[in-house]
Design an enzyme around this catalytic site. Structure first.
Site, PDB file in Angstrom:
ATOM      1  N   HIS A 124       8.717 -23.709   4.052  1.00 52.67           N
ATOM      2  CA  HIS A 124      10.288 -23.845   3.350  1.00 52.67           C
ATOM      3  C   HIS A 124      11.400 -24.667   4.471  1.00 52.67           C
ATOM      4  CE1 HIS A 124      10.176 -20.687   7.299  1.00 52.67           C
ATOM      5  NE2 HIS A 124      11.732 -21.427   7.473  1.00 52.67           N
ATOM      6  N   ASP A 152       2.099 -22.172  15.161  1.00 49.30           N
ATOM      7  CA  ASP A 152       2.838 -21.734  13.969  1.00 49.30           C
ATOM      8  C   ASP A 152       3.416 -22.304  13.404  1.00 49.30           C
ATOM      9  OD1 ASP A 152       4.064 -19.321  13.291  1.00 49.30           O
ATOM     10  OD2 ASP A 152       5.405 -19.611  14.949  1.00 49.30           O
ATOM     11  N   LYS A 174      14.783 -26.921   2.276  1.00 48.92           N
ATOM     12  CA  LYS A 174      15.789 -27.081   3.099  1.00 48.92           C
ATOM     13  C   LYS A 174      16.663 -28.326   2.778  1.00 48.92           C
ATOM     14  CE  LYS A 174      15.401 -24.389   7.378  1.00 48.92           C
ATOM     15  NZ  LYS A 174      16.265 -23.686   7.163  1.00 48.92           N
ATOM     16  N   HIS A 182       5.301 -27.127   9.786  1.00 48.31           N
ATOM     17  CA  HIS A 182       6.706 -27.476   9.858  1.00 48.31           C
ATOM     18  C   HIS A 182       7.446 -28.941  10.210  1.00 48.31           C
ATOM     19  CE1 HIS A 182       7.572 -23.462   8.241  1.00 48.31           C
ATOM     20  NE2 HIS A 182       7.567 -23.090   9.391  1.00 48.31           N
ATOM     21  N   LYS A 234       2.625 -19.530   5.247  1.00 47.06           N
ATOM     22  CA  LYS A 234       1.821 -20.286   6.321  1.00 47.06           C
ATOM     23  C   LYS A 234       1.638 -18.445   6.989  1.00 47.06           C
ATOM     24  CE  LYS A 234       5.170 -20.200  10.025  1.00 47.06           C
ATOM     25  NZ  LYS A 234       5.734 -20.637  10.884  1.00 47.06           N
ATOM     26  N   GLU A 243      14.533 -22.470  18.523  1.00 54.45           N
ATOM     27  CA  GLU A 243      14.509 -20.894  18.104  1.00 54.45           C
ATOM     28  C   GLU A 243      15.185 -20.501  19.439  1.00 54.45           C
ATOM     29  OE1 GLU A 243      11.940 -19.009  15.586  1.00 54.45           O
ATOM     30  OE2 GLU A 243      10.284 -20.354  16.699  1.00 54.45           O
ATOM     31  N   LYS A 290       9.974 -21.065  21.617  1.00 54.04           N
ATOM     32  CA  LYS A 290      11.528 -19.869  21.644  1.00 54.04           C
ATOM     33  C   LYS A 290      11.958 -19.637  22.578  1.00 54.04           C
ATOM     34  CE  LYS A 290       8.036 -17.412  18.327  1.00 54.04           C
ATOM     35  NZ  LYS A 290       9.317 -16.932  16.998  1.00 54.04           N
ATOM     36  N   ARG A 310       0.494  -1.362   0.164  1.00 52.51           N
ATOM     37  CA  ARG A 310      -0.242  -0.423   0.344  1.00 52.51           C
ATOM     38  C   ARG A 310       0.478   1.116   0.388  1.00 52.51           C
ATOM     39  NH1 ARG A 310      -3.136  -1.397   5.506  1.00 52.51           N
ATOM     40  NH2 ARG A 310      -0.778  -1.710   5.339  1.00 52.51           N
TER      41      ARG A 310
HETATM   42  P1  NAP Z   1       5.327  -7.859   7.631  1.00 55.52           P
HETATM   43  O1  NAP Z   1       6.574  -6.733   7.244  1.00 55.52           O
HETATM   44  O2  NAP Z   1       4.055  -6.807   8.299  1.00 55.52           O
HETATM   45  O3  NAP Z   1       4.694  -7.005   5.740  1.00 55.52           O
HETATM   46  C1  NAP Z   1       3.737  -7.544   5.833  1.00 55.52           C
HETATM   47  C2  NAP Z   1       3.333  -6.953   4.335  1.00 55.52           C
HETATM   48  O4  NAP Z   1       2.240  -6.856   3.676  1.00 55.52           O
HETATM   49  C3  NAP Z   1       3.960  -5.333   3.638  1.00 55.52           C
HETATM   50  O5  NAP Z   1       5.011  -5.736   2.537  1.00 55.52           O
HETATM   51  C4  NAP Z   1       2.795  -4.349   4.086  1.00 55.52           C
HETATM   52  O6  NAP Z   1       2.841  -3.315   3.193  1.00 55.52           O
HETATM   53  C5  NAP Z   1       2.028  -5.060   2.861  1.00 55.52           C
HETATM   54  N1  NAP Z   1       0.485  -5.250   3.437  1.00 55.52           N
HETATM   55  C6  NAP Z   1      -0.256  -4.777   4.224  1.00 55.52           C
HETATM   56  N2  NAP Z   1      -1.270  -4.800   3.989  1.00 55.52           N
HETATM   57  C7  NAP Z   1      -2.072  -4.594   2.386  1.00 55.52           C
HETATM   58  C8  NAP Z   1      -3.147  -4.692   2.055  1.00 55.52           C
HETATM   59  N3  NAP Z   1      -4.161  -4.621   2.011  1.00 55.52           N
HETATM   60  N4  NAP Z   1      -2.045  -4.219   0.607  1.00 55.52           N
HETATM   61  C9  NAP Z   1      -1.065  -4.919   0.382  1.00 55.52           C
HETATM   62  N5  NAP Z   1      -0.291  -5.279   0.883  1.00 55.52           N
HETATM   63  C10 NAP Z   1      -0.587  -4.993   2.369  1.00 55.52           C
HETATM   64  O7  NAP Z   1       4.849  -9.150   7.268  1.00 55.52           O
HETATM   65  P2  NAP Z   1       6.658 -10.899   6.809  1.00 55.52           P
HETATM   66  O8  NAP Z   1       6.945 -10.433   7.867  1.00 55.52           O
HETATM   67  O9  NAP Z   1       7.043 -10.068   5.865  1.00 55.52           O
HETATM   68  O10 NAP Z   1       5.456 -11.662   6.884  1.00 55.52           O
HETATM   69  C11 NAP Z   1       4.623 -11.653   5.069  1.00 55.52           C
HETATM   70  C12 NAP Z   1       3.714 -13.204   5.254  1.00 55.52           C
HETATM   71  O11 NAP Z   1       4.488 -14.104   5.128  1.00 55.52           O
HETATM   72  C13 NAP Z   1       2.822 -13.854   6.953  1.00 55.52           C
HETATM   73  O12 NAP Z   1       1.457 -14.458   6.898  1.00 55.52           O
HETATM   74  C14 NAP Z   1       3.769 -13.997   7.906  1.00 55.52           C
HETATM   75  O13 NAP Z   1       2.765 -14.600   8.790  1.00 55.52           O
HETATM   76  C15 NAP Z   1       4.001 -15.535   6.464  1.00 55.52           C
HETATM   77  N6  NAP Z   1       5.648 -15.520   7.001  1.00 55.52           N
HETATM   78  C16 NAP Z   1       7.052 -14.868   7.080  1.00 55.52           C
HETATM   79  C17 NAP Z   1       8.196 -14.565   7.893  1.00 55.52           C
HETATM   80  C18 NAP Z   1       9.144 -13.910   8.377  1.00 55.52           C
HETATM   81  O14 NAP Z   1      10.160 -14.329   8.258  1.00 55.52           O
HETATM   82  N7  NAP Z   1       9.203 -13.013   7.940  1.00 55.52           N
HETATM   83  C19 NAP Z   1       8.110 -16.517   7.804  1.00 55.52           C
HETATM   84  C20 NAP Z   1       7.140 -17.417   7.779  1.00 55.52           C
HETATM   85  C21 NAP Z   1       6.322 -17.191   6.669  1.00 55.52           C
HETATM   86  P3  NAP Z   1       1.556  -1.809   3.595  1.00 55.52           P
HETATM   87  O15 NAP Z   1       1.939  -1.569   4.940  1.00 55.52           O
HETATM   88  O16 NAP Z   1       2.566  -0.284   2.710  1.00 55.52           O
HETATM   89  O17 NAP Z   1       0.973  -2.169   2.480  1.00 55.52           O
END
Ligand code: NAP
Length: 493
Positions: free
Chosen positions: A181, A238, A185, A243, A151, A219, A342, A51
């Protein structure tokens, strides 16, 4: 030794959530590495979507900084960042609104129907339905389109089915890539190689020869930036639902007829269906829930979960240990002990297969105790495989036995950079190979097994057992395995 790399055809990859943590810390660095190795050609395009208002230029600066952090002082990768950024663009779209979709569709469709289009949903799952609806309504779901789901897929069976239905109304099952993921591995794929490319293990891979299996995903980190999501989920949802159960399936499945996506996934599904239910009757003895209190992590004092969260009333588990039984001929009577948490003592993910004791010892007591053989598959850190064998200590003075490892670190054995799971998985999506991705029925079978545990916990109404940050979890987790005369694996080899 470098692996043979098959370049993939030029593609468009749209990362919804392109400014988020996952995209910047994992996905884009993985793509850079594939690009630097020559697997991704320069006419591929990578679009970040979110956004926040950004231009191509400002997004490239953000991505460039994230890539520089990710690759550290690797001069080869550093040198490739500028040219990789030419592939990268940004489009401002709110997934819940209608603006911007038509322009995105026109741009992507102009590249031709035959071109592979990957939509990576790296956003909160609440947005999956809206994004898929827009992709369908703008005609972006046709041809060689693929969608990748991160996930968590739901928080129980009903919500997972609702997400699967909604995604399924825009994409066919073979276009949907549900990523775990852990399956990307090297060690996990090596489990397939060890089991099915060697004649050595498979005859021993059963209740007659294996005493028990342990799967640990530990972790050292606490909540990080995921507080509100994590507190609503907990360790069972989670980590275990996806996993740990996927790892269990890879250990326990029957040999598939071929390394084809559906053959592998059919066998994993059979394992999930053979898991003995944990319900109100046995939840108290087969499960342990824990929550960390203040302690130390990596030598530093850290707060407890409730203080980190800022909510003294949370009963969310940050640790879970389970004793799981697989009710089939191969595994009858072989427990699988699972634990994850954790703020544990070390960051380690491993599968430990402990074989049965020798039926009779021919050695005197002075030779020492014969320890059962153990096969340890390390997923992190330092991916590798270790086989514990009893051998004679060298030298004169009687025969003394020692448990010694045949130890193979992949980094040492194969040299160079060990590819991150996302590198492999992203290229599999582009190539359209879903073998290492979860099929809808697998995800739902996993929830079907998890839901009764959640509802048993709700009925028991017990607070999670406290454990000190930096320990190996609550003492009840030790008791869970020691009741059976076994202990959690410690790296003593
Ligand atoms: P994050 O850092 O909170 O990022 C969320 C992203 O979504 C941001 O780019 C945000 O940008 C965008 N977003 C939010 N609302 C939106 C909307 N209405 N329209 C378009 N874009 C929107 O989350 P993340 O850690 O990257 O995780 C993303 C997903 O992957 C989650 O479901 C999480 O559970 C999963 N996941 C993450 C990890 C990890 O290591 N981080 C690992 C496994 C799974 P804006 O706010 O600018 O829109």
């Amino acid at each position: 030794m470098t692996a043979h790399l098959a370049p993939v055809a030029p593609f468009d990859l749209v990362i919804f959530g392109g400014t988020g943590d996952l995209a910047l810390r994992k996905l884009l660095p993985a793509l850079l590495r594939r690009y630097a190795d020559g697997q991704i050609s320069h006419d591929s395009r990578i679009y970040g979507v979110a956004r926040q208002a950004e231009s191509d230029t400002s997004y490239r600066a953000t991505v460039g900084a994230a890539l520089a952090r990710a690759v550290g002082d690797d001069p080869v990768l550093q040198a490739r960042i500028a040219s990789f950024l030419e592939l990268v663009a940004y489009r401002t779209i709110d997934a819940t609104g209608d603006a911007g979709w038509a322009e995105l569709a026109a741009e992507l469709l102009a590249h031709g129907e035959a071109r592979v289009r990957v939509f990576y949903l790296s956003t909160s799952p609440q947005l999956f339905v809206a994004i898929c609806k827009h992709l369908r309504d703008t005609g972006l779901n046709g041809g060689n389109a693929r969608v990748v789901l991160e996930k968590p897929i739901g928080h129980d069976l009903t919500s997972a089915a609702a997400i699967n239905d909604a995604v399924g109304s825009a994409f066919t099952e073979n276009q949907i890539f549900r990523i775990d993921h852990y399956l990307g591995k090297e060690t996990v794929q090596n489990l397939l190689a060890l089991r099915f490319a060697n004649a050595l293990f498979e005859p021993l891979w059963n209740a007659g020869r294996i005493d028990h299996v342990q799967i640990t995903v530990a972790e050292t980190v606490g909540l990080e930036q995921r507080a509100s999501y994590y507190d609503g989920a907990g360790a069972l949802r989670d980590m275990v639902q996806n996993h740990l159960l996927q790892l269990l399936c890879m250990v326990a499945m029957e040999p598939p007829a071929a390394l084809h996506a559906d053959a592998v996934r059919d066998e994993k599904l059979k394992v999930l269906r053979a898991l003995r239910p944990i319900t109100g009757d046995n939840a108290a003895v087969a499960t342990v829930r824990g929550q960390y209190r203040a302690g130390a992590a990596s030598g530093k004092a850290v707060a407890g979960y409730l203080d980190e969260l800022g909510n003294r009333d949370s009963r969310t588990e940050t640790f879970v240990a389970l004793k799981v039984e697989v009710d089939n001929w191969r595994w009858a009577g072989v427990p699988f002990y699972l634990r994850t948490g954790k703020r544990l003592a070390e960051r380690v993910s491993e599968i430990v297969v402990t074989f049965r004791e020798v039926p009779h010892s021919i050695f005197d007591e002075s030779a020492g105790r014969i320890t059962p053989n153990q096969l340890v598959l390390r997923l992190q850190p330092d991916e590798g495989v270790k086989l514990g064998l009893m051998l004679k200590e060298p030298g004169p003075g009687g025969l003394r036995l020692r448990h010694v490892p045949l130890d193979m670190s992949f980094a040492e054995a194969f040299g160079g950079h060990q590819p991150e799971a996302y590198e492999r998985l992203l290229m599999d999506v582009v190539r359209g190979n879903p073998t290492l991705f979860m099929r809808r029925d697998e995800v739902e079978a996993a929830w079907r097994w998890i839901d009764p545990i959640l509802s048993a916990w709700k009925d028991i109404r017990e607070a999670p057992k406290p454990y000190t940050a930096g320990s190996w979890g609550p003492s009840a987790a030790v008791a869970l395995i020691e009741r059976d005369g076994r202990t959690w694996h410690e790296d003593t080899l």
